[in-house]
Design an enzyme around this catalytic site. Sequence first.
Site, PDB file in Angstrom:
ATOM      1  N   ILE A  14      47.372  56.057  23.396  1.00  6.97           N
ATOM      2  CA  ILE A  14      47.700  54.492  22.866  1.00  6.97           C
ATOM      3  C   ILE A  14      49.251  54.194  23.146  1.00  6.97           C
ATOM      4  CG2 ILE A  14      48.387  54.584  20.523  1.00  6.97           C
ATOM      5  CD1 ILE A  14      46.042  52.207  21.918  1.00  6.97           C
ATOM      6  N   SER A  36      59.059  62.468  21.203  1.00 10.18           N
ATOM      7  CA  SER A  36      57.655  63.241  21.305  1.00 10.18           C
ATOM      8  C   SER A  36      57.964  64.411  21.640  1.00 10.18           C
ATOM      9  CB  SER A  36      56.688  62.263  22.637  1.00 10.18           C
ATOM     10  OG  SER A  36      55.656  62.589  22.340  1.00 10.18           O
ATOM     11  N   ARG A  37      56.955  65.456  21.237  1.00 13.91           N
ATOM     12  CA  ARG A  37      57.299  66.971  21.458  1.00 13.91           C
ATOM     13  C   ARG A  37      57.146  67.291  22.920  1.00 13.91           C
ATOM     14  NH1 ARG A  37      52.932  68.681  17.276  1.00 13.91           N
ATOM     15  NH2 ARG A  37      52.018  67.104  18.674  1.00 13.91           N
ATOM     16  N   LYS A  90      47.154  51.870  13.706  1.00 13.30           N
ATOM     17  CA  LYS A  90      45.923  51.839  12.737  1.00 13.30           C
ATOM     18  C   LYS A  90      45.340  53.415  12.899  1.00 13.30           C
ATOM     19  CE  LYS A  90      42.531  52.364  14.346  1.00 13.30           C
ATOM     20  NZ  LYS A  90      41.801  53.331  15.462  1.00 13.30           N
ATOM     21  N   ASP A 168      37.677  56.143  12.924  1.00 10.69           N
ATOM     22  CA  ASP A 168      38.913  55.851  13.784  1.00 10.69           C
ATOM     23  C   ASP A 168      38.615  54.529  14.557  1.00 10.69           C
ATOM     24  OD1 ASP A 168      41.586  56.756  15.145  1.00 10.69           O
ATOM     25  OD2 ASP A 168      40.393  56.028  16.627  1.00 10.69           O
TER      26      ASP A 168
HETATM   27  P1  NAP Z   1      46.764  61.074  21.014  1.00 11.76           P
HETATM   28  O1  NAP Z   1      47.109  60.710  22.471  1.00 11.76           O
HETATM   29  O2  NAP Z   1      45.906  62.368  20.827  1.00 11.76           O
HETATM   30  O3  NAP Z   1      48.221  61.328  20.283  1.00 11.76           O
HETATM   31  C1  NAP Z   1      49.344  60.730  20.261  1.00 11.76           C
HETATM   32  C2  NAP Z   1      50.562  61.405  20.424  1.00 11.76           C
HETATM   33  O4  NAP Z   1      50.980  61.837  19.095  1.00 11.76           O
HETATM   34  C3  NAP Z   1      50.422  62.786  21.008  1.00 11.76           C
HETATM   35  O5  NAP Z   1      50.669  62.821  22.319  1.00 11.76           O
HETATM   36  C4  NAP Z   1      51.386  63.646  20.383  1.00 11.76           C
HETATM   37  O6  NAP Z   1      52.631  63.729  21.226  1.00 11.76           O
HETATM   38  C5  NAP Z   1      51.779  63.167  18.978  1.00 11.76           C
HETATM   39  N1  NAP Z   1      51.299  64.135  17.952  1.00 11.76           N
HETATM   40  C6  NAP Z   1      49.808  64.500  18.197  1.00 11.76           C
HETATM   41  N2  NAP Z   1      49.622  65.555  17.020  1.00 11.76           N
HETATM   42  C7  NAP Z   1      50.951  65.330  16.435  1.00 11.76           C
HETATM   43  C8  NAP Z   1      51.501  65.942  15.172  1.00 11.76           C
HETATM   44  N3  NAP Z   1      50.707  66.843  14.635  1.00 11.76           N
HETATM   45  N4  NAP Z   1      52.727  65.656  14.934  1.00 11.76           N
HETATM   46  C9  NAP Z   1      53.435  64.756  15.518  1.00 11.76           C
HETATM   47  N5  NAP Z   1      53.127  64.114  16.679  1.00 11.76           N
HETATM   48  C10 NAP Z   1      51.682  64.392  17.215  1.00 11.76           C
HETATM   49  O7  NAP Z   1      46.249  59.818  20.250  1.00 11.76           O
HETATM   50  P2  NAP Z   1      46.047  58.216  20.496  1.00 11.76           P
HETATM   51  O8  NAP Z   1      44.797  58.260  21.266  1.00 11.76           O
HETATM   52  O9  NAP Z   1      47.318  57.986  21.193  1.00 11.76           O
HETATM   53  O10 NAP Z   1      46.069  57.669  19.173  1.00 11.76           O
HETATM   54  C11 NAP Z   1      47.050  57.747  18.212  1.00 11.76           C
HETATM   55  C12 NAP Z   1      46.978  56.504  17.122  1.00 11.76           C
HETATM   56  O11 NAP Z   1      46.631  55.476  17.922  1.00 11.76           O
HETATM   57  C13 NAP Z   1      45.634  56.849  16.333  1.00 11.76           C
HETATM   58  O12 NAP Z   1      45.946  56.428  15.019  1.00 11.76           O
HETATM   59  C14 NAP Z   1      44.611  56.068  16.961  1.00 11.76           C
HETATM   60  O13 NAP Z   1      43.645  55.458  15.850  1.00 11.76           O
HETATM   61  C15 NAP Z   1      45.683  54.757  17.373  1.00 11.76           C
HETATM   62  N6  NAP Z   1      44.753  54.228  18.513  1.00 11.76           N
HETATM   63  C16 NAP Z   1      44.300  54.922  19.503  1.00 11.76           C
HETATM   64  C17 NAP Z   1      43.475  54.060  20.478  1.00 11.76           C
HETATM   65  C18 NAP Z   1      42.870  54.676  21.377  1.00 11.76           C
HETATM   66  O14 NAP Z   1      42.240  54.204  22.251  1.00 11.76           O
HETATM   67  N7  NAP Z   1      42.921  56.304  21.922  1.00 11.76           N
HETATM   68  C19 NAP Z   1      43.225  52.602  20.492  1.00 11.76           C
HETATM   69  C20 NAP Z   1      43.989  52.028  19.325  1.00 11.76           C
HETATM   70  C21 NAP Z   1      44.661  52.668  18.424  1.00 11.76           C
HETATM   71  P3  NAP Z   1      53.455  64.830  21.590  1.00 11.76           P
HETATM   72  O15 NAP Z   1      52.522  66.156  21.514  1.00 11.76           O
HETATM   73  O16 NAP Z   1      54.212  64.755  22.721  1.00 11.76           O
HETATM   74  O17 NAP Z   1      54.369  64.983  20.138  1.00 11.76           O
END
Ligand code: NAP
Length: 306
Positions: A14, A36-37, A90, A168
Amino acid sequence: MTRTKVALVGIGKIALDQHVPALNASPDWELAATVSRSGTVAGIPAWTDFATFLAERPDIPVVSLCMPPVPRFAYAEAALLAGRHVMLEKPPGATLAEVHALEALAKAKGLALYATWHSRMAHAVAPAKAWLSDKTVEKAHITWREDVRKWHPGQDWVFQPGGMGVFDPGINALSILTEILPKPVHLTRARLEFPSNRQTPIAAQLTFSGNVTADFDWRQEGPQTWDIEIQTDRSTLALRMGGNVLEIDGKPSAGENTIMGEYPALYARMAALFRTGACDVDLAPMVHVADALTLGERITTDAFDF
Ligand code: NAP
């Protein structure tokens, strides 16, 4: 106009799909750092450890937290304790109580805290709310069916405790519902389908007071469906495309068929909150999810793997 420095934290799907383009196009913000890690954004100074970032960049007053909900509280609390204003993706947290704690901390320190709901910024949500304001809702149904493999590719956290599963995306529909209905409703029944190898539901059917129902499913391939249909004492309203297109009695009435206006609108709102140090934390959508997980009947279904 001087742009305010902001750091993006948790560079994943996101952050790259929506936050970075919204910030790059914004007159209010300068993306000044990432934390970010493993993820980075080309040309932007990057940190891998949040405490080090907070210590080394006191000139950046705002952080926008884009990681999944379970780890987010510790980051938000550390940021507020370090005097930073905070924007939350969110759902705003893993539990209701932790978000209440963040709000209390932000208010005590006079810092802005914004629990964002991107779907509330969809183009047709405000017109739908205005249209419904003088009508009586007789019946409403939400159909929110999408492909988890497309929107959360390989993201096992969505099926781990606190990941919320199909809620989600479903919470996006609930964020619209709680914004537009003239009178609040409450959950009365839920049927939740859990894959046999997972901790969170992949589908949910919900019943609320006021003749409101919802069907969430994460197994839909092909065209995706994000619709809310509301029958009133006078006419029928339909919100399509996740709240971006409004139809009245089947005829297009307002909106624009794109999701790309949502994050620019969130950052404009955050700019206003930052200027006044105010909080915008509405947990109504998350209350419905917590109630569904409390009250829901559990059905075990086929195992799911990405
Ligand atoms: P994601 O790509 O799996 O995670 C985002 C980043 O968070 C990862 O690249 C990771 O970066 C970091 N992360 C993951 N686990 C972690 C941990 N345990 N501790 C610290 N950092 C961590 O997820 P995403 O799809 O972007 O979703 C993230 C949020 O955005 C969620 O709440 C989701 O509901 C919301 N969202 C997502 C979408 C969608 O289409 N995917 C749409 C709207 C909103 P590093 O490994 O580099 O630290």
